[in-house]
Motif scaffolding. Structure first.
Motif, PDB file in Angstrom:
ATOM      1  N   ALA A 168       3.318  -9.857 -10.878  1.00  0.00           N
ATOM      2  CA  ALA A 168       4.169  -8.671 -10.977  1.00  0.00           C
ATOM      3  C   ALA A 168       3.418  -7.484 -10.404  1.00  0.00           C
ATOM      4  N   ALA A 169       4.104  -6.693  -9.585  1.00  0.00           N
ATOM      5  CA  ALA A 169       3.480  -5.525  -8.991  1.00  0.00           C
ATOM      6  C   ALA A 169       3.119  -4.505 -10.070  1.00  0.00           C
ATOM      7  N   ASP A 170       2.158  -3.639  -9.743  1.00  0.00           N
ATOM      8  CA  ASP A 170       1.700  -2.642 -10.706  1.00  0.00           C
ATOM      9  C   ASP A 170       2.724  -1.537 -10.934  1.00  0.00           C
ATOM     10  N   GLY A 171       3.654  -1.369 -10.020  1.00  0.00           N
ATOM     11  CA  GLY A 171       4.676  -0.343 -10.173  1.00  0.00           C
ATOM     12  C   GLY A 171       6.019  -0.865  -9.721  1.00  0.00           C
ATOM     13  N   PRO A 172       7.082  -0.073  -9.909  1.00  0.00           N
ATOM     14  CA  PRO A 172       8.419  -0.535  -9.540  1.00  0.00           C
ATOM     15  C   PRO A 172       8.649  -0.472  -8.036  1.00  0.00           C
ATOM     16  N   GLY A 173       9.500  -1.345  -7.554  1.00  0.00           N
ATOM     17  CA  GLY A 173       9.975  -1.250  -6.194  1.00  0.00           C
ATOM     18  C   GLY A 173       9.122  -1.932  -5.154  1.00  0.00           C
ATOM     19  N   PRO A 174       9.661  -2.015  -3.932  1.00  0.00           N
ATOM     20  CA  PRO A 174       9.021  -2.778  -2.863  1.00  0.00           C
ATOM     21  C   PRO A 174       7.683  -2.213  -2.395  1.00  0.00           C
ATOM     22  N   LEU A 175       7.519  -0.902  -2.376  1.00  0.00           N
ATOM     23  CA  LEU A 175       6.259  -0.345  -1.876  1.00  0.00           C
ATOM     24  C   LEU A 175       5.092  -0.743  -2.766  1.00  0.00           C
ATOM     25  N   ALA A 176       5.312  -0.744  -4.075  1.00  0.00           N
ATOM     26  CA  ALA A 176       4.269  -1.215  -4.982  1.00  0.00           C
ATOM     27  C   ALA A 176       4.011  -2.699  -4.765  1.00  0.00           C
ATOM     28  N   ALA A 177       5.075  -3.462  -4.499  1.00  0.00           N
ATOM     29  CA  ALA A 177       4.906  -4.894  -4.249  1.00  0.00           C
ATOM     30  C   ALA A 177       4.124  -5.134  -2.964  1.00  0.00           C
ATOM     31  N   LEU A 178       4.351  -4.316  -1.939  1.00  0.00           N
ATOM     32  CA  LEU A 178       3.596  -4.461  -0.700  1.00  0.00           C
ATOM     33  C   LEU A 178       2.115  -4.208  -0.935  1.00  0.00           C
ATOM     34  N   ALA A 179       1.802  -3.140  -1.666  1.00  0.00           N
ATOM     35  CA  ALA A 179       0.398  -2.829  -1.948  1.00  0.00           C
ATOM     36  C   ALA A 179      -0.257  -3.959  -2.723  1.00  0.00           C
ATOM     37  N   ALA A 180       0.463  -4.497  -3.703  1.00  0.00           N
ATOM     38  CA  ALA A 180      -0.099  -5.583  -4.503  1.00  0.00           C
ATOM     39  C   ALA A 180      -0.217  -6.869  -3.697  1.00  0.00           C
ATOM     40  N   ALA A 181       0.767  -7.144  -2.827  1.00  0.00           N
ATOM     41  CA  ALA A 181       0.698  -8.341  -1.978  1.00  0.00           C
ATOM     42  C   ALA A 181      -0.498  -8.260  -1.038  1.00  0.00           C
ATOM     43  N   ARG A 182      -0.735  -7.082  -0.499  1.00  0.00           N
ATOM     44  CA  ARG A 182      -1.888  -6.894   0.385  1.00  0.00           C
ATOM     45  C   ARG A 182      -3.194  -7.143  -0.386  1.00  0.00           C
ATOM     46  N   LYS A 183      -3.259  -6.660  -1.599  1.00  0.00           N
ATOM     47  CA  LYS A 183      -4.477  -6.791  -2.413  1.00  0.00           C
ATOM     48  C   LYS A 183      -4.751  -8.246  -2.782  1.00  0.00           C
ATOM     49  N   HIS A 184      -3.683  -8.996  -3.093  1.00  0.00           N
ATOM     50  CA  HIS A 184      -3.852 -10.349  -3.618  1.00  0.00           C
ATOM     51  C   HIS A 184      -3.590 -11.447  -2.581  1.00  0.00           C
ATOM     52  N   GLY A 185      -3.275 -11.074  -1.343  1.00  0.00           N
ATOM     53  CA  GLY A 185      -2.944 -12.091  -0.349  1.00  0.00           C
ATOM     54  C   GLY A 185      -1.668 -12.836  -0.675  1.00  0.00           C
ATOM     55  N   PHE A 195      10.467  -2.054   6.201  1.00  0.00           N
ATOM     56  CA  PHE A 195       9.097  -2.562   6.257  1.00  0.00           C
ATOM     57  C   PHE A 195       8.449  -2.234   7.595  1.00  0.00           C
ATOM     58  N   MET A 196       9.210  -2.362   8.672  1.00  0.00           N
ATOM     59  CA  MET A 196       8.647  -2.119  10.001  1.00  0.00           C
ATOM     60  C   MET A 196       8.341  -0.647  10.239  1.00  0.00           C
ATOM     61  N   ARG A 197       8.783   0.235   9.343  1.00  0.00           N
ATOM     62  CA  ARG A 197       8.434   1.653   9.462  1.00  0.00           C
ATOM     63  C   ARG A 197       7.243   2.027   8.584  1.00  0.00           C
ATOM     64  N   THR A 198       6.701   1.076   7.840  1.00  0.00           N
ATOM     65  CA  THR A 198       5.557   1.365   6.983  1.00  0.00           C
ATOM     66  C   THR A 198       4.252   1.083   7.732  1.00  0.00           C
ATOM     67  N   ALA A 199       3.145   1.503   7.112  1.00  0.00           N
ATOM     68  CA  ALA A 199       1.824   1.104   7.607  1.00  0.00           C
ATOM     69  C   ALA A 199       1.582  -0.314   7.126  1.00  0.00           C
ATOM     70  N   ARG A 200       1.670  -1.276   8.022  1.00  0.00           N
ATOM     71  CA  ARG A 200       1.719  -2.676   7.597  1.00  0.00           C
ATOM     72  C   ARG A 200       0.342  -3.219   7.206  1.00  0.00           C
ATOM     73  N   ASP A 201      -0.727  -2.750   7.822  1.00  0.00           N
ATOM     74  CA  ASP A 201      -2.096  -2.998   7.358  1.00  0.00           C
ATOM     75  C   ASP A 201      -2.348  -4.446   6.940  1.00  0.00           C
ATOM     76  N   GLY A 202      -2.210  -5.367   7.880  1.00  0.00           N
ATOM     77  CA  GLY A 202      -2.537  -6.761   7.595  1.00  0.00           C
ATOM     78  C   GLY A 202      -1.384  -7.590   7.084  1.00  0.00           C
ATOM     79  N   LEU A 203      -0.219  -6.973   6.874  1.00  0.00           N
ATOM     80  CA  LEU A 203       0.972  -7.713   6.463  1.00  0.00           C
ATOM     81  C   LEU A 203       1.895  -7.902   7.659  1.00  0.00           C
ATOM     82  N   ALA A 204       2.727  -8.918   7.599  1.00  0.00           N
ATOM     83  CA  ALA A 204       3.675  -9.190   8.671  1.00  0.00           C
ATOM     84  C   ALA A 204       4.971  -9.732   8.087  1.00  0.00           C
ATOM     85  N   ALA A 205       6.039  -9.601   8.863  1.00  0.00           N
ATOM     86  CA  ALA A 205       7.356 -10.073   8.440  1.00  0.00           C
ATOM     87  C   ALA A 205       7.567 -11.525   8.844  1.00  0.00           C
ATOM     88  N   VAL A 206       8.187 -12.282   7.953  1.00  0.00           N
ATOM     89  CA  VAL A 206       8.640 -13.642   8.252  1.00  0.00           C
ATOM     90  C   VAL A 206      10.163 -13.625   8.091  1.00  0.00           C
TER      91      VAL A 206
END
Length: 282
Positions: A168-185, A195-206
């Motif tokens: 579970a992400a540390d905060g509500p919504g997709p942006l918190a989930a992105l930060a947590a996904a980046r942290k935990h792989g 998503f394509m308008r964010t700083a993707r920093d090692g993440l990619a869309a499937v």
């Protein structure tokens, strides 16, 4: 396919669809108020370029807005048509009040699975969302769950007894989930265009194109517009089979492998995934 090469075919099909080929080349542009993703990388102008060049519809003057800003823009200025997500309540309320009319599905944009750019779980190429989750858990990877409206029921639930890694992400919504996904792989899900308008920093869309991950957008005429006939003609153009067939060609400039738009008919209302488990009561 080259835009110009498709022009003659498109013009013929527009005539068959009842869209007048009379020239609008010298007339004023239609004023289109659209949610931001519709103008991302010039998508809407790309889609109508042949018809505008042929004079079958007027050129467009496009303004983008968050869906919550549509009402204010309509009160402050004069607009001829609006394009927004069909499920968005601000747009629905405007239609219910009669401010907008002639609502027509015109295309669908994808929600996308988002994960490490090297895709260690091999989700690219999965046939649908459920197959992607099966690959993820078979690989021993983790899913980062969030409660974004319209996506919560589709996602797997946390259950420490089944051996699947659902965080579970540390905060509500997709942006918190992105930060947590980046942290935990880990992997998560959100709208492809934001998503394509964010700083993707090692993440990619499937992008998979599962109908449950597609969201329909409608085009409406503005009922107070004196140019509703021309706006209706443009909406017919957008909904015409020839236009719908071209949607898969479009790509965002910095992500050419992924399809960015689908025909409106490809989308279905999201249903829970069999991986999601029981849906918690509200």
């Amino acid at each position: 396919m080259c835009i110009r090469r498709a022009g003659a075919v498109l013009l013929a099909l527009l005539t068959l669809a009842g869209i007048s080929p009379a020239s609008h080349a010298d007339g004023p542009p239609l004023r289109a108020l659209v949610v931001t993703i519709v103008d991302q990388d010039g998508f809407l102008e790309w889609l109508v370029a042949d018809a505008v060049a042929a004079g079958s519809v007027p050129p467009l003057a496009i303004k983008t807005s968050h869906v919550r800003g549509l009402s204010a823009h309509l009160e402050e200025g004069e607009w001829d048509l609006v394009i927004a997500h069909a499920h968005a309540r601000p747009a629905q309320r405007l239609a219910e009040r009669g401010v907008l009319g002639d609502g027509t599905p015109v295309f669908a944009n994808p929600r996308t699975i988002i994960g490490p750019a090297d895709d260690p779980a091999g989700l690219r190429g999965a046939s649908d969302f459920d197959a992607a989750l099966s690959r993820l858990f078979a690989h021993g990877g983790c899913w980062m769950r969030h409660e974004h409206a319209g996506l919560a029921a589709l996602q797997p639930q946390r259950d420490e007894t089944d051996g699947r890694c659902v965080l579970a992400a540390d905060g509500p919504g997709p942006l918190a989930a992105l930060a947590a996904a980046r942290k935990h792989g880990a992997y998560t899900v959100w709208g492809y265009h934001p998503f394509m308008r964010t700083a993707r920093d090692g993440l990619a869309a499937v992008v998979i194109g599962d109908p449950r991950l597609l969201a329909t957008l409608n085009a409406w005429t503005v009922t107070a517009s004196p140019r509703r006939v021309e706006a209706r003609a443009l909406i017919r153009l957008l909904a015409a089979p020839a236009t719908q067939a071209r949607l898969p060609e479009f790509r965002l400039a910095d992500d050419t492998p992924n399809q960015a738009w689908w025909p409106a008919a490809a989308a279905t209302e999201a249903a829970p995934s069999p991986h999601a488990g029981p849906v918690s009561p509200p």
